[in-house]
Design a protein around this motif. Structure first.
Motif, PDB file in Angstrom:
ATOM      1  N   GLN A 125       0.853  -1.183   0.000  1.00  0.00           N
ATOM      2  CA  GLN A 125       0.000   0.000   0.000  1.00  0.00           C
ATOM      3  C   GLN A 125       0.894   1.240   0.000  1.00  0.00           C
ATOM      4  O   GLN A 125       2.074   1.173   0.363  1.00  0.00           O
ATOM      5  CB  GLN A 125      -0.877   0.009   1.250  1.00  0.00           C
ATOM      6  CG  GLN A 125      -1.876  -1.107   1.290  1.00  0.00           C
ATOM      7  CD  GLN A 125      -2.679  -1.063   2.577  1.00  0.00           C
ATOM      8  OE1 GLN A 125      -2.630  -0.107   3.342  1.00  0.00           O
ATOM      9  NE2 GLN A 125      -3.427  -2.123   2.823  1.00  0.00           N
ATOM     10  N   MET A 126       0.347   2.371  -0.402  1.00  0.00           N
ATOM     11  CA  MET A 126       1.139   3.597  -0.508  1.00  0.00           C
ATOM     12  C   MET A 126       1.818   3.968   0.806  1.00  0.00           C
ATOM     13  O   MET A 126       2.991   4.333   0.834  1.00  0.00           O
ATOM     14  CB  MET A 126       0.267   4.756  -0.978  1.00  0.00           C
ATOM     15  CG  MET A 126       1.019   6.063  -1.095  1.00  0.00           C
ATOM     16  SD  MET A 126       2.476   6.002  -2.147  1.00  0.00           S
ATOM     17  CE  MET A 126       1.691   6.044  -3.734  1.00  0.00           C
ATOM     18  N   ILE A 127       1.121   3.827   1.908  1.00  0.00           N
ATOM     19  CA  ILE A 127       1.712   4.193   3.198  1.00  0.00           C
ATOM     20  C   ILE A 127       2.885   3.272   3.539  1.00  0.00           C
ATOM     21  O   ILE A 127       3.883   3.699   4.111  1.00  0.00           O
ATOM     22  CB  ILE A 127       0.640   4.203   4.312  1.00  0.00           C
ATOM     23  CG1 ILE A 127       1.187   4.895   5.548  1.00  0.00           C
ATOM     24  CG2 ILE A 127       0.151   2.819   4.623  1.00  0.00           C
ATOM     25  CD1 ILE A 127       0.141   5.246   6.560  1.00  0.00           C
ATOM     26  N   GLU A 128       2.802   2.006   3.178  1.00  0.00           N
ATOM     27  CA  GLU A 128       3.907   1.084   3.414  1.00  0.00           C
ATOM     28  C   GLU A 128       5.096   1.411   2.522  1.00  0.00           C
ATOM     29  O   GLU A 128       6.250   1.290   2.936  1.00  0.00           O
ATOM     30  CB  GLU A 128       3.451  -0.356   3.200  1.00  0.00           C
ATOM     31  CG  GLU A 128       2.465  -0.840   4.241  1.00  0.00           C
ATOM     32  CD  GLU A 128       1.922  -2.222   3.957  1.00  0.00           C
ATOM     33  OE1 GLU A 128       1.756  -2.985   4.925  1.00  0.00           O
ATOM     34  OE2 GLU A 128       1.663  -2.548   2.781  1.00  0.00           O
ATOM     35  N   LYS A 129       4.825   1.841   1.298  1.00  0.00           N
ATOM     36  CA  LYS A 129       5.909   2.260   0.405  1.00  0.00           C
ATOM     37  C   LYS A 129       6.612   3.499   0.939  1.00  0.00           C
ATOM     38  O   LYS A 129       7.835   3.614   0.863  1.00  0.00           O
ATOM     39  CB  LYS A 129       5.373   2.527  -0.999  1.00  0.00           C
ATOM     40  CG  LYS A 129       4.975   1.281  -1.750  1.00  0.00           C
ATOM     41  CD  LYS A 129       4.448   1.626  -3.127  1.00  0.00           C
ATOM     42  CE  LYS A 129       3.972   0.405  -3.867  1.00  0.00           C
ATOM     43  NZ  LYS A 129       3.420   0.734  -5.191  1.00  0.00           N
ATOM     44  N   LEU A 130       5.847   4.421   1.503  1.00  0.00           N
ATOM     45  CA  LEU A 130       6.445   5.621   2.094  1.00  0.00           C
ATOM     46  C   LEU A 130       7.309   5.271   3.296  1.00  0.00           C
ATOM     47  O   LEU A 130       8.408   5.805   3.474  1.00  0.00           O
ATOM     48  CB  LEU A 130       5.356   6.609   2.494  1.00  0.00           C
ATOM     49  CG  LEU A 130       4.611   7.270   1.340  1.00  0.00           C
ATOM     50  CD1 LEU A 130       3.403   8.036   1.867  1.00  0.00           C
ATOM     51  CD2 LEU A 130       5.522   8.193   0.574  1.00  0.00           C
ATOM     52  N   ALA A 131       6.830   4.364   4.125  1.00  0.00           N
ATOM     53  CA  ALA A 131       7.609   3.931   5.287  1.00  0.00           C
ATOM     54  C   ALA A 131       8.886   3.224   4.843  1.00  0.00           C
ATOM     55  O   ALA A 131       9.959   3.444   5.420  1.00  0.00           O
ATOM     56  CB  ALA A 131       6.768   3.012   6.168  1.00  0.00           C
ATOM     57  N   LEU A 132       8.776   2.396   3.818  1.00  0.00           N
ATOM     58  CA  LEU A 132       9.956   1.710   3.281  1.00  0.00           C
ATOM     59  C   LEU A 132      10.960   2.729   2.745  1.00  0.00           C
ATOM     60  O   LEU A 132      12.170   2.582   2.935  1.00  0.00           O
ATOM     61  CB  LEU A 132       9.543   0.737   2.184  1.00  0.00           C
ATOM     62  CG  LEU A 132      10.662  -0.055   1.524  1.00  0.00           C
ATOM     63  CD1 LEU A 132      11.366  -0.940   2.542  1.00  0.00           C
ATOM     64  CD2 LEU A 132      10.109  -0.896   0.380  1.00  0.00           C
ATOM     65  N   ALA A 133      10.475   3.775   2.103  1.00  0.00           N
ATOM     66  CA  ALA A 133      11.354   4.831   1.589  1.00  0.00           C
ATOM     67  C   ALA A 133      12.077   5.541   2.733  1.00  0.00           C
ATOM     68  O   ALA A 133      13.272   5.844   2.631  1.00  0.00           O
ATOM     69  CB  ALA A 133      10.552   5.831   0.768  1.00  0.00           C
ATOM     70  N   LEU A 134      11.385   5.794   3.833  1.00  0.00           N
ATOM     71  CA  LEU A 134      12.021   6.438   4.988  1.00  0.00           C
ATOM     72  C   LEU A 134      13.106   5.559   5.598  1.00  0.00           C
ATOM     73  O   LEU A 134      14.198   6.024   5.908  1.00  0.00           O
ATOM     74  CB  LEU A 134      10.978   6.776   6.051  1.00  0.00           C
ATOM     75  CG  LEU A 134      10.072   7.953   5.744  1.00  0.00           C
ATOM     76  CD1 LEU A 134       8.976   8.066   6.800  1.00  0.00           C
ATOM     77  CD2 LEU A 134      10.864   9.233   5.668  1.00  0.00           C
ATOM     78  N   VAL A 135      12.802   4.285   5.756  1.00  0.00           N
ATOM     79  CA  VAL A 135      13.767   3.357   6.347  1.00  0.00           C
ATOM     80  C   VAL A 135      14.982   3.210   5.436  1.00  0.00           C
ATOM     81  O   VAL A 135      16.130   3.258   5.888  1.00  0.00           O
ATOM     82  CB  VAL A 135      13.105   1.988   6.624  1.00  0.00           C
ATOM     83  CG1 VAL A 135      14.138   0.952   7.018  1.00  0.00           C
ATOM     84  CG2 VAL A 135      12.048   2.123   7.701  1.00  0.00           C
ATOM     85  N   ASP A 145       2.038  13.670   5.174  1.00  0.00           N
ATOM     86  CA  ASP A 145       0.598  13.675   5.424  1.00  0.00           C
ATOM     87  C   ASP A 145       0.028  12.296   5.752  1.00  0.00           C
ATOM     88  O   ASP A 145      -1.175  12.104   5.702  1.00  0.00           O
ATOM     89  CB  ASP A 145      -0.141  14.231   4.204  1.00  0.00           C
ATOM     90  CG  ASP A 145       0.179  15.690   3.958  1.00  0.00           C
ATOM     91  OD1 ASP A 145       0.535  16.384   4.914  1.00  0.00           O
ATOM     92  OD2 ASP A 145       0.072  16.127   2.812  1.00  0.00           O
ATOM     93  N   TYR A 146       0.879  11.338   6.074  1.00  0.00           N
ATOM     94  CA  TYR A 146       0.435   9.982   6.372  1.00  0.00           C
ATOM     95  C   TYR A 146       0.850   9.600   7.794  1.00  0.00           C
ATOM     96  O   TYR A 146       1.895  10.032   8.264  1.00  0.00           O
ATOM     97  CB  TYR A 146       1.061   8.981   5.392  1.00  0.00           C
ATOM     98  CG  TYR A 146       0.516   9.064   3.999  1.00  0.00           C
ATOM     99  CD1 TYR A 146      -0.539   8.263   3.609  1.00  0.00           C
ATOM    100  CD2 TYR A 146       1.050   9.940   3.067  1.00  0.00           C
ATOM    101  CE1 TYR A 146      -1.048   8.325   2.323  1.00  0.00           C
ATOM    102  CE2 TYR A 146       0.553  10.015   1.784  1.00  0.00           C
ATOM    103  CZ  TYR A 146      -0.499   9.200   1.420  1.00  0.00           C
ATOM    104  OH  TYR A 146      -0.997   9.267   0.150  1.00  0.00           O
ATOM    105  N   PRO A 147       0.074   8.747   8.460  1.00  0.00           N
ATOM    106  CA  PRO A 147       0.445   8.302   9.813  1.00  0.00           C
ATOM    107  C   PRO A 147       1.504   7.194   9.762  1.00  0.00           C
ATOM    108  O   PRO A 147       1.230   6.013   9.939  1.00  0.00           O
ATOM    109  CB  PRO A 147      -0.883   7.777  10.385  1.00  0.00           C
ATOM    110  CG  PRO A 147      -1.641   7.326   9.182  1.00  0.00           C
ATOM    111  CD  PRO A 147      -1.248   8.259   8.071  1.00  0.00           C
ATOM    112  N   ILE A 148       2.727   7.571   9.510  1.00  0.00           N
ATOM    113  CA  ILE A 148       3.823   6.626   9.286  1.00  0.00           C
ATOM    114  C   ILE A 148       4.182   5.832  10.543  1.00  0.00           C
ATOM    115  O   ILE A 148       4.619   4.698  10.444  1.00  0.00           O
ATOM    116  CB  ILE A 148       5.063   7.387   8.758  1.00  0.00           C
ATOM    117  CG1 ILE A 148       4.766   7.964   7.387  1.00  0.00           C
ATOM    118  CG2 ILE A 148       6.286   6.518   8.703  1.00  0.00           C
ATOM    119  CD1 ILE A 148       4.546   6.928   6.321  1.00  0.00           C
ATOM    120  N   GLN A 149       3.991   6.387  11.711  1.00  0.00           N
ATOM    121  CA  GLN A 149       4.403   5.706  12.943  1.00  0.00           C
ATOM    122  C   GLN A 149       3.765   4.330  13.083  1.00  0.00           C
ATOM    123  O   GLN A 149       4.410   3.400  13.556  1.00  0.00           O
ATOM    124  CB  GLN A 149       4.062   6.550  14.160  1.00  0.00           C
ATOM    125  CG  GLN A 149       4.956   7.749  14.310  1.00  0.00           C
ATOM    126  CD  GLN A 149       4.596   8.556  15.543  1.00  0.00           C
ATOM    127  OE1 GLN A 149       3.468   8.500  16.010  1.00  0.00           O
ATOM    128  NE2 GLN A 149       5.555   9.302  16.058  1.00  0.00           N
TER     129      GLN A 149
END
Length: 70
Positions: free
Chosen positions: A26-36, A56-60
């Motif tokens: 999902q998009m939020i998981e892709k964003l979290a993967l990008a941060l890591v 703008d996403y709840p990454i935590q």
């Protein structure tokens, strides 16, 4: 390098090709993967113990998944 008023900010770019199951995240998981991924690759450039990421996403909630962080 970007200049804002009298201060200068460095900008870094990293990239990663998603393969197999990661393309279906999902998009939020892709964003979290990008941060890591970015944090791991740019570790030697990060001097501050605290980094602020404005998003703008709840990454935590996603970052607490041990399978994603590895």
């Amino acid at each position: 390098m970007v200049e804002k008023g009298k201060s200068q900010n460095l900008i870094y770019y990293t990239s990663r090709i998603l393969k197999n199951a990661k393309t279906r995240y999902q998009m939020i998981e892709k964003l979290a993967l990008a941060l890591v991924t970015s944090a791991r690759r740019l570790r030697s450039y990060i001097q501050s113990p605290r980094i602020v990421v404005q998003i703008d996403y709840p990454i935590q909630t996603v970052l607490k998944k041990p399978k994603l962080i590895g």
